[in-house]
Write an enzyme that holds these catalytic residues in place. Structure first.
Site, PDB file in Angstrom:
ATOM      1  N   GLU A 225       0.841  -1.204   0.000  1.00 54.01           N
ATOM      2  CA  GLU A 225       0.000   0.000   0.000  1.00 54.01           C
ATOM      3  C   GLU A 225       0.871   1.248   0.000  1.00 54.01           C
ATOM      4  O   GLU A 225       1.963   1.227   0.563  1.00 54.01           O
ATOM      5  CB  GLU A 225      -0.861   0.034   1.280  1.00 54.01           C
ATOM      6  CG  GLU A 225      -1.571  -1.258   1.575  1.00 54.01           C
ATOM      7  CD  GLU A 225      -2.314  -1.248   2.918  1.00 54.01           C
ATOM      8  OE1 GLU A 225      -2.326  -0.192   3.581  1.00 54.01           O
ATOM      9  OE2 GLU A 225      -2.879  -2.299   3.266  1.00 54.01           O
TER      10      GLU A 225
ATOM     11  N   LYS B  96       2.245   4.514   1.505  1.00 51.22           N
ATOM     12  CA  LYS B  96       2.275   5.020   2.882  1.00 51.22           C
ATOM     13  C   LYS B  96       1.914   6.498   2.820  1.00 51.22           C
ATOM     14  O   LYS B  96       2.697   7.331   2.357  1.00 51.22           O
ATOM     15  CB  LYS B  96       3.662   4.819   3.499  1.00 51.22           C
ATOM     16  CG  LYS B  96       3.714   5.201   4.954  1.00 51.22           C
ATOM     17  CD  LYS B  96       5.018   4.741   5.587  1.00 51.22           C
ATOM     18  CE  LYS B  96       5.037   4.993   7.084  1.00 51.22           C
ATOM     19  NZ  LYS B  96       4.845   6.384   7.458  1.00 51.22           N
TER      20      LYS B  96
ATOM     21  N   ASP C 212       1.181  10.234   3.809  1.00 52.44           N
ATOM     22  CA  ASP C 212       1.852  11.141   4.731  1.00 52.44           C
ATOM     23  C   ASP C 212       0.826  12.033   5.438  1.00 52.44           C
ATOM     24  O   ASP C 212       0.564  13.154   5.024  1.00 52.44           O
ATOM     25  CB  ASP C 212       2.863  11.986   3.940  1.00 52.44           C
ATOM     26  CG  ASP C 212       3.953  12.518   4.822  1.00 52.44           C
ATOM     27  OD1 ASP C 212       3.988  12.155   6.018  1.00 52.44           O
ATOM     28  OD2 ASP C 212       4.785  13.300   4.324  1.00 52.44           O
TER      29      ASP C 212
ATOM     30  N   TYR D 224      -6.935   1.926   6.096  1.00 47.24           N
ATOM     31  CA  TYR D 224      -5.986   0.877   5.728  1.00 47.24           C
ATOM     32  C   TYR D 224      -5.981  -0.323   6.678  1.00 47.24           C
ATOM     33  O   TYR D 224      -5.138  -1.203   6.565  1.00 47.24           O
ATOM     34  CB  TYR D 224      -4.573   1.432   5.579  1.00 47.24           C
ATOM     35  CG  TYR D 224      -4.070   2.218   6.787  1.00 47.24           C
ATOM     36  CD1 TYR D 224      -3.883   1.602   8.014  1.00 47.24           C
ATOM     37  CD2 TYR D 224      -3.762   3.566   6.673  1.00 47.24           C
ATOM     38  CE1 TYR D 224      -3.429   2.309   9.104  1.00 47.24           C
ATOM     39  CE2 TYR D 224      -3.294   4.291   7.765  1.00 47.24           C
ATOM     40  CZ  TYR D 224      -3.133   3.656   8.978  1.00 47.24           C
ATOM     41  OH  TYR D 224      -2.680   4.363  10.066  1.00 47.24           O
TER      42      TYR D 224
ATOM     43  N   LYS E 176      10.420   3.027   3.091  1.00 44.62           N
ATOM     44  CA  LYS E 176      10.303   4.464   2.817  1.00 44.62           C
ATOM     45  C   LYS E 176      10.993   4.873   1.525  1.00 44.62           C
ATOM     46  O   LYS E 176      11.918   4.207   1.049  1.00 44.62           O
ATOM     47  CB  LYS E 176      10.921   5.263   3.979  1.00 44.62           C
ATOM     48  CG  LYS E 176      10.273   4.980   5.320  1.00 44.62           C
ATOM     49  CD  LYS E 176       9.124   5.881   5.575  1.00 44.62           C
ATOM     50  CE  LYS E 176       9.368   6.887   6.549  1.00 44.62           C
ATOM     51  NZ  LYS E 176       9.431   7.340   7.678  1.00 44.62           N
TER      52      LYS E 176
ATOM     53  N   CYS F 233      19.913  44.887 -14.040  1.00 45.81           N
ATOM     54  CA  CYS F 233      20.098  43.496 -14.453  1.00 45.81           C
ATOM     55  C   CYS F 233      21.527  43.062 -14.138  1.00 45.81           C
ATOM     56  O   CYS F 233      22.473  43.737 -14.550  1.00 45.81           O
ATOM     57  CB  CYS F 233      19.820  43.377 -15.950  1.00 45.81           C
ATOM     58  SG  CYS F 233      20.342  41.808 -16.647  1.00 45.81           S
TER      59      CYS F 233
ATOM     60  N   CYS G 177      23.473  42.650 -17.664  1.00 45.59           N
ATOM     61  CA  CYS G 177      23.815  43.740 -18.603  1.00 45.59           C
ATOM     62  C   CYS G 177      23.662  45.127 -17.991  1.00 45.59           C
ATOM     63  O   CYS G 177      23.876  46.121 -18.664  1.00 45.59           O
ATOM     64  CB  CYS G 177      22.976  43.628 -19.868  1.00 45.59           C
ATOM     65  SG  CYS G 177      21.251  44.101 -19.628  1.00 45.59           S
TER      66      CYS G 177
ATOM     67  N   CYS H 246      14.514  42.300 -16.979  1.00 45.64           N
ATOM     68  CA  CYS H 246      15.567  43.177 -17.484  1.00 45.64           C
ATOM     69  C   CYS H 246      14.994  43.873 -18.709  1.00 45.64           C
ATOM     70  O   CYS H 246      14.318  43.254 -19.525  1.00 45.64           O
ATOM     71  CB  CYS H 246      16.780  42.333 -17.861  1.00 45.64           C
ATOM     72  SG  CYS H 246      17.870  43.143 -19.034  1.00 45.64           S
TER      73      CYS H 246
ATOM     74  N   CYS I 162      21.196  42.398 -23.797  1.00 44.45           N
ATOM     75  CA  CYS I 162      21.515  41.613 -22.602  1.00 44.45           C
ATOM     76  C   CYS I 162      22.087  40.246 -22.988  1.00 44.45           C
ATOM     77  O   CYS I 162      21.426  39.478 -23.691  1.00 44.45           O
ATOM     78  CB  CYS I 162      20.262  41.441 -21.747  1.00 44.45           C
ATOM     79  SG  CYS I 162      20.558  40.473 -20.266  1.00 44.45           S
TER      80      CYS I 162
HETATM   81  S1  IVH Z   1      -0.520   0.221   8.750  1.00 45.11           S
HETATM   82  C1  IVH Z   1       0.522  -2.243  12.348  1.00 45.11           C
HETATM   83  N1  IVH Z   1      -0.867   1.320   6.407  1.00 45.11           N
HETATM   84  O1  IVH Z   1       2.352   4.974   8.964  1.00 45.11           O
HETATM   85  C2  IVH Z   1       0.285  -1.463  11.121  1.00 45.11           C
HETATM   86  N2  IVH Z   1       0.047   2.649   8.138  1.00 45.11           N
HETATM   87  O2  IVH Z   1       4.627   3.931  11.009  1.00 45.11           O
HETATM   88  C3  IVH Z   1      -0.150  -0.100  11.397  1.00 45.11           C
HETATM   89  N3  IVH Z   1       0.506   4.974   7.493  1.00 45.11           N
HETATM   90  O3  IVH Z   1       1.056   5.098  12.203  1.00 45.11           O
HETATM   91  C4  IVH Z   1      -0.098   0.866  10.302  1.00 45.11           C
HETATM   92  N4  IVH Z   1      -0.214   4.810   5.425  1.00 45.11           N
HETATM   93  O4  IVH Z   1       0.151   6.712  10.454  1.00 45.11           O
HETATM   94  C5  IVH Z   1      -0.435   1.500   7.657  1.00 45.11           C
HETATM   95  N5  IVH Z   1      -1.271   2.188   4.274  1.00 45.11           N
HETATM   96  C6  IVH Z   1      -0.843   2.352   5.538  1.00 45.11           C
HETATM   97  C7  IVH Z   1      -0.355   3.603   5.993  1.00 45.11           C
HETATM   98  C8  IVH Z   1       0.101   3.696   7.310  1.00 45.11           C
HETATM   99  C9  IVH Z   1       0.302   5.617   6.326  1.00 45.11           C
HETATM  100  C10 IVH Z   1       1.121   5.569   8.704  1.00 45.11           C
HETATM  101  C11 IVH Z   1       0.307   5.411   9.956  1.00 45.11           C
HETATM  102  C12 IVH Z   1       1.155   4.626  10.901  1.00 45.11           C
HETATM  103  C13 IVH Z   1       2.536   4.819  10.337  1.00 45.11           C
HETATM  104  C14 IVH Z   1       3.373   3.588  10.570  1.00 45.11           C
END
Ligand code: IVH
Length: 693
Positions: A117, A119, A121, A239, A327, A425, A428, A441, A447
């Site tokens: 999945e 991740k 932010d 998720y 990451k 500028c 020139c 400019c 120039c």
């Molecule tokens: S699963 C035990 N899935 O990442 C599993 N986390 O360091 C628990 N996060 O605290 C998390 N996208 O804030 C999971 N698709 C995703 C995620 C996700 C973002 C964040 C979440 C969690 C941190 C894990």
């Protein structure tokens, strides 16, 4: 009475179901099937009914998303199952080690089925649904105890207030029961666009900015006043789950499918991956897509799919052995600005650039050391209050030039120095002018930073039309030092060209011939060829018609002929229709720049003929017109052209000097003013007769 109440209750329920469904189409599926106006109408109808029958209001009614009173402070919520964090990996080897650990833990040699999945932010939250109704929502907190942000979460439109059991949704699953208790976990986030918008607003109000979209999302969710949260377009991707009562799932994939079926929002990029190779591919793919996604993603999360397998693997102290956050390289860094310089682009735009202490920032190709980042323009510098000596956050995304995102105010020592873009500028030394947010400019013809573009424009088909002189040739001539400005073209000799690569007798002769032939341009082409900013073909025509010669535009002001001075000159330009203040400013600045005048003189010396343009002469020569109101038989422009053809001019504003005021339907204040000044007023009919139409 009871039956009437029952009917109303049924009506309200139906209305809510309808609204929930359209809400789901819009916010979860991003695919609405009714207009915003129709949706608003449904909400209004429900609100009216509820106002009339307040007893029938329920906390999960769509009207109850906003409206809760501000809190003094948040209450706390104990998570039934702790919300753990996951182990991080940054390199391929670490991700492979994780896979090896999983296989060892499960005692298998074949590949493991993972769910991969993006991740997201943002910040983790838990939503508790009791018998399908949203009851409590909390932040992750320390993993065991979080803050009660129920009221704020209710304002997020992609969070359903009741789980869907509506067959119309298209994903209704008759086998799927609504659980008596469902704890959903997900990430609340803000789109990059929304984050930038919020920061712009904060800056406008002189408030502290958020460093990134994650902080902005957290800051927005943790507002004591739900109204503020409601004004921020927060969103969610679900998720996972905590405790679930009443239904059972066998795999993580099946869990996600059920969440989706309940009307919760899940990420569309989630995928099943067989073994670590496919996981690596997925990581690469999401990193490739990263800059094009509307929300921030800082890596991928890999989870063992089978829930039985997850259980078998078990936990470490703080995180599960069945999940890994793999990451991406950080795209942000913190460093100090040593100096701010202005970069002159090929169009003459000055871009302020921060020269910084080296900082490492990663992207898909690996880490790079950055020492320069764009500050865009002076308005942005002022908006972000960036000063020399400041510690700043710099960001880089894909191919985009690194930029200074914000100042870390806490690191200010008081020794920082503000910056204002140069008046000259740096390339020139011509004067700099501001058009919109950008400083330019004005030394276009001389120039060095702009010379290639200037010459390309000068030689182009619609300007001097030098046949056979391509962009590549111009670049070659400039790079080899053969020409430094447009006038140098006319001093080129066959022998010069023959010394260069790829030039032969015949081709050199042809080009010199073509350059010679371009020495007799029409006046509009000559004016257009100079590349005065804001002066396109049309304005070049207008200027040519109005002034008749290039010299007539030139000597109206010092230093040429000691004419009328800046204000009078600009006023004269503004009296020409189609020339607005910015264009007048630009023309003034261009001819005011001695470097440009020198090149123009050099062109003349080289034998370029500066032509004359005859002014239209007719029965209205010397007369001044002004128009107000709407004419029925021609547009304002057509009417203006007709009188100009007869030698008359159009005044920019009403004054005693005007000979005729042509008044159409619904005239403006000009008409009253004309009457006051006792000017000659013409109706459209009289005007037509005057022109003999
Ligand atoms: S699963 C035990 N899935 O990442 C599993 N986390 O360091 C628990 N996060 O605290 C998390 N996208 O804030 C999971 N698709 C995703 C995620 C996700 C973002 C964040 C979440 C969690 C941190 C894990």
């Amino acid at each position: 009475m009871k039956t009437k109440d029952n009917i109303i209750e049924k009506d309200i329920e139906k209305l809510r179901e309808e609204i929930n469904f359209h809400n789901y189409r819009y916010y979860v599926l991003d695919s609405p099937i009714i207009s915003d106006a129709e949706y608003d109408k449904l909400i209004r109808r429900l609100a009216e009914l509820e106002a009339k029958y307040p007893k029938l209001i329920t906390p999960d009614s769509p009207t109850q998303r906003v409206g809760a009173k501000p809190l003094e402070k948040f209450g706390t919520i104990k998570h039934t199952i702790p919300m753990l964090s996951i182990e991080n990996a940054f390199a391929v080897e670490e991700a492979k080690k994780f896979d090896a650990g999983v296989r060892k833990g499960l005692g298998i040699s074949h590949s493991v089925e993972y769910v991969a999945e993006p991740k997201i932010d943002g910040l983790a939250v838990e939503l508790v649904y009791e018998n399908g109704r949203f009851a409590i929502g909390s932040t992750r907190g320390d993993g065991y105890i979080g803050e009660d942000v129920t009221q704020n979460l209710k304002t997020i439109k992609s969070i359903p207030l009741c789980l869907i059991s509506n067959p119309q949704s298209g994903i209704h699953n008759p086998q799927l029961k609504i659980p008596s208790r469902l704890e959903v976990r997900g990430e609340v986030f803000l789109s990059i666009r929304a984050f930038k918008h919020i920061n712009r607003e904060l800056a406008d109000n002189g408030e502290a900015l958020f460093a990134n979209a994650r902080n902005a999302a957290a800051g927005s969710l943790r507002q004591l006043d739900p109204k503020i949260t409601a004004s921020r377009p927060l969103d969610i991707f679900c998720y996972g789950v905590g405790r679930v009562e009443g239904v059972k799932f066998k795999t993580h994939w099946e869990t996600l499918a059920a969440l989706k079926a309940y009307g919760l929002k899940t990420n569309p990029l989630i995928k099943i991956c067989n073994g670590s190779e496919e996981v690596m591919e997925y990581h690469k793919e999401i990193e490739r897509q990263r800059d094009n996604l509307p929300y921030g993603v800082d890596g991928i999360v890999i989870k063992v799919n089978g829930l039985g397998l997850q259980e078998k693997l078990g936990m470490r102290t703080r995180n599960p052995k069945w999940a890994l956050a793999y990451k991406f390289k950080a795209q942000e860094g913190t460093t100090r600005i040593k100096e701010i310089i202005a970069d002159v682009g090929r169009t003459g735009a000055l871009t302020p650039v921060a020269v910084m202490e080296p900082v490492e920032i990663g992207d898909i190709t690996g880490s790079v050391t950055i020492t320069r980042a764009t500050l865009h323009n002076q308005d942005e510098i002022d908006r972000k209050d960036v000063r020399v000596g400041d510690t700043v956050v710099v960001a880089r995304a894909g191919d985009v030039i690194p930029e200074v995102v914000m100042v870390i105010q806490e690191k200010r020592t008081g020794k920082e120095k503000t910056y204002t873009i140069h008046e000259e500028c740096p390339s020139c030394h011509s004067k700099v002018e501001k058009i919109g947010a950008i400083h330019y400019c004005t030394g276009g013809l001389s120039c060095p930073a702009q010379v290639k573009e200037t010459i390309k424009h000068f030689a182009s088909k619609r300007a001097m039309d030098i046949e056979g002189l391509g962009d590549k040739h111009i670049e070659q001539f400039v790079d080899d030092g053969l020409i430094k400005d447009v006038a140098d073209l006319y001093y080129l000799k066959k022998e010069n060209l023959l010394k260069l690569a790829r030039w032969a007798e015949k081709s050199a002769e042809n080009l010199i011939d073509a350059i010679g032939k371009s020495k007799h341009p029409t006046l509009p082409r000559l004016i257009y060829a100079l590349g005065i900013r804001q002066v396109g073909e049309h304005t070049a025509h207008v200027l040519a018609e109005e002034f008749g010669t290039l010299e007539a535009i030139l000597p109206l002001y010092p230093p040429h002929g000691g004419g009328q001075g800046e204000d009078a000159y600009k006023e004269r330009l503004l009296s020409v229709h189609d020339i607005g203040p910015e264009t007048a400013e630009s023309i003034y600045d261009f001819f005011q720049e001695m470097h440009n005048i020198k090149v123009i003189e050099k062109l003349k010396k080289a034998g370029v003929v500066f032509p004359q343009m005859k002014k239209a002469v007719g029965k209205l020569t010397g007369k001044t017109f002004i128009f107000t109101g709407t004419l029925s038989s021609f547009t304002r422009d057509e009417a203006k052209k007709l009188v100009e053809k007869q030698g008359a001019t159009i005044a920019p504003s009403i004054s005693k000097k005007i000979d005729y005021v042509v008044v159409g339907a619904e005239p403006g204040s000009k008409c009253d003013e004309a009457k006051r000044l006792r000017l000659k007023i013409l109706t459209e009919e009289e005007f037509r007769r005057m022109l003999g139409l």
